[in-house]
Design an enzyme around this catalytic site. Structure first.
Site, PDB file in Angstrom:
ATOM      1  N   HIS A 116       9.645 -57.568  42.536  1.00  0.00           N
ATOM      2  CA  HIS A 116       8.548 -56.515  42.821  1.00  0.00           C
ATOM      3  C   HIS A 116       9.194 -55.308  43.306  1.00  0.00           C
ATOM      4  O   HIS A 116       9.619 -55.141  44.494  1.00  0.00           O
ATOM      5  CB  HIS A 116       7.603 -57.111  43.909  1.00  0.00           C
ATOM      6  CG  HIS A 116       6.313 -56.214  43.759  1.00  0.00           C
ATOM      7  ND1 HIS A 116       4.922 -56.844  43.611  1.00  0.00           N
ATOM      8  CD2 HIS A 116       5.997 -55.002  43.942  1.00  0.00           C
ATOM      9  CE1 HIS A 116       3.974 -55.915  43.788  1.00  0.00           C
ATOM     10  NE2 HIS A 116       4.742 -54.738  44.295  1.00  0.00           N
ATOM     11  N   LEU A 117       9.109 -54.317  42.731  1.00  0.00           N
ATOM     12  CA  LEU A 117       9.609 -52.839  43.216  1.00  0.00           C
ATOM     13  C   LEU A 117       9.405 -52.381  44.309  1.00  0.00           C
ATOM     14  O   LEU A 117       8.202 -52.425  44.782  1.00  0.00           O
ATOM     15  CB  LEU A 117       9.371 -52.078  42.086  1.00  0.00           C
ATOM     16  CG  LEU A 117      10.136 -50.543  42.196  1.00  0.00           C
ATOM     17  CD1 LEU A 117      11.548 -50.687  41.344  1.00  0.00           C
ATOM     18  CD2 LEU A 117       9.536 -49.325  41.272  1.00  0.00           C
ATOM     19  N   HIS A 118      10.211 -52.073  45.546  1.00  0.00           N
ATOM     20  CA  HIS A 118      10.050 -51.551  46.753  1.00  0.00           C
ATOM     21  C   HIS A 118      11.053 -50.613  47.105  1.00  0.00           C
ATOM     22  O   HIS A 118      12.289 -50.872  46.997  1.00  0.00           O
ATOM     23  CB  HIS A 118      10.117 -52.638  47.593  1.00  0.00           C
ATOM     24  CG  HIS A 118      11.092 -53.624  47.641  1.00  0.00           C
ATOM     25  ND1 HIS A 118      11.090 -54.625  46.561  1.00  0.00           N
ATOM     26  CD2 HIS A 118      12.159 -53.790  48.668  1.00  0.00           C
ATOM     27  CE1 HIS A 118      12.281 -55.241  47.219  1.00  0.00           C
ATOM     28  NE2 HIS A 118      13.006 -54.843  48.083  1.00  0.00           N
ATOM     29  N   LEU A 119      10.652 -49.519  47.666  1.00  0.00           N
ATOM     30  CA  LEU A 119      11.489 -48.602  48.134  1.00  0.00           C
ATOM     31  C   LEU A 119      11.747 -48.525  49.833  1.00  0.00           C
ATOM     32  O   LEU A 119      11.006 -48.874  50.691  1.00  0.00           O
ATOM     33  CB  LEU A 119      10.922 -47.006  47.960  1.00  0.00           C
ATOM     34  CG  LEU A 119      11.644 -45.940  48.580  1.00  0.00           C
ATOM     35  CD1 LEU A 119      12.871 -45.650  47.456  1.00  0.00           C
ATOM     36  CD2 LEU A 119      10.769 -44.547  48.461  1.00  0.00           C
TER      37      LEU A 119
END
Ligand SMILES: [Zn+2]
Length: 166
Positions: A116-119
């Protein structure tokens, strides 16, 4: 040669994946997971990293299960940027770091343990490697996560008030 596709199974696999996604669980307010959320709006959550590289290591992630940065909609990109600049300003005031590492890890080979995309927003300090870390191979954290969370919740609220963000 014939190929067989079982679309039901495909759906099952996809769902199973999302069910197991820790960031989706955080977004769904799953009670079995300790919440380290410091800020959220309709689309995004800002949370402390459970395994921080440094104190106040934050993650910004979309509430929906996005894997690839190219899947973000233009308005989501704008919101993400707004949150990114907010967190830099908040962390600067609260922790006075000398710099930041900011970025995405996309794919297992790049070190992404959660798809899951996370910065990542990681505050950095001069001379941050201590002797204990060198000897033990571990990083020493100087602040309790819950304490960091409370401090950042208050600071984010204050920032939003001053900058007229909701
Ligand atoms: Zn997810």
């Amino acid at each position: 040669m014939k190929y067989f596709f079982n679309f039901e199974k495909l759906g099952y696999c996809k769902n199973k994946k999302n069910d197991g996604c820790i960031l989706c669980k955080i977004a769904a307010k799953d009670q079995s997971i300790e919440s380290l959320i410091v800020y959220e709006n309709e689309q995004f959550i800002v949370s402390l990293n459970l395994y921080p590289y440094n104190p106040a290591h934050c993650l910004i992630f979309p509430k929906r299960h996005v894997v690839d940065i190219r899947a973000l909609q233009p308005e989501e990109v704008y919101t993400l940027h707004t949150l990114e600049t907010m967190m830099i300003s908040v962390l600067e005031v609260q922790y006075n770091p000398a710099g930041f590492n900011i970025g995405f890890n996309m794919g297992l080979a790049a070190g992404a343990s959660i798809e899951h995309l996370h910065l990542h927003i990681i505050p950095r300090y001069p001379n941050e490697i201590g002797i204990a870390e060198l000897l033990a191979g571990k990083r020493v954290l100087v602040q309790d996560l819950k304490q960091t969370q409370e401090q950042l919740i208050a600071a984010c609220n204050e920032y939003c008030k001053c900058n007229k963000l909701v």
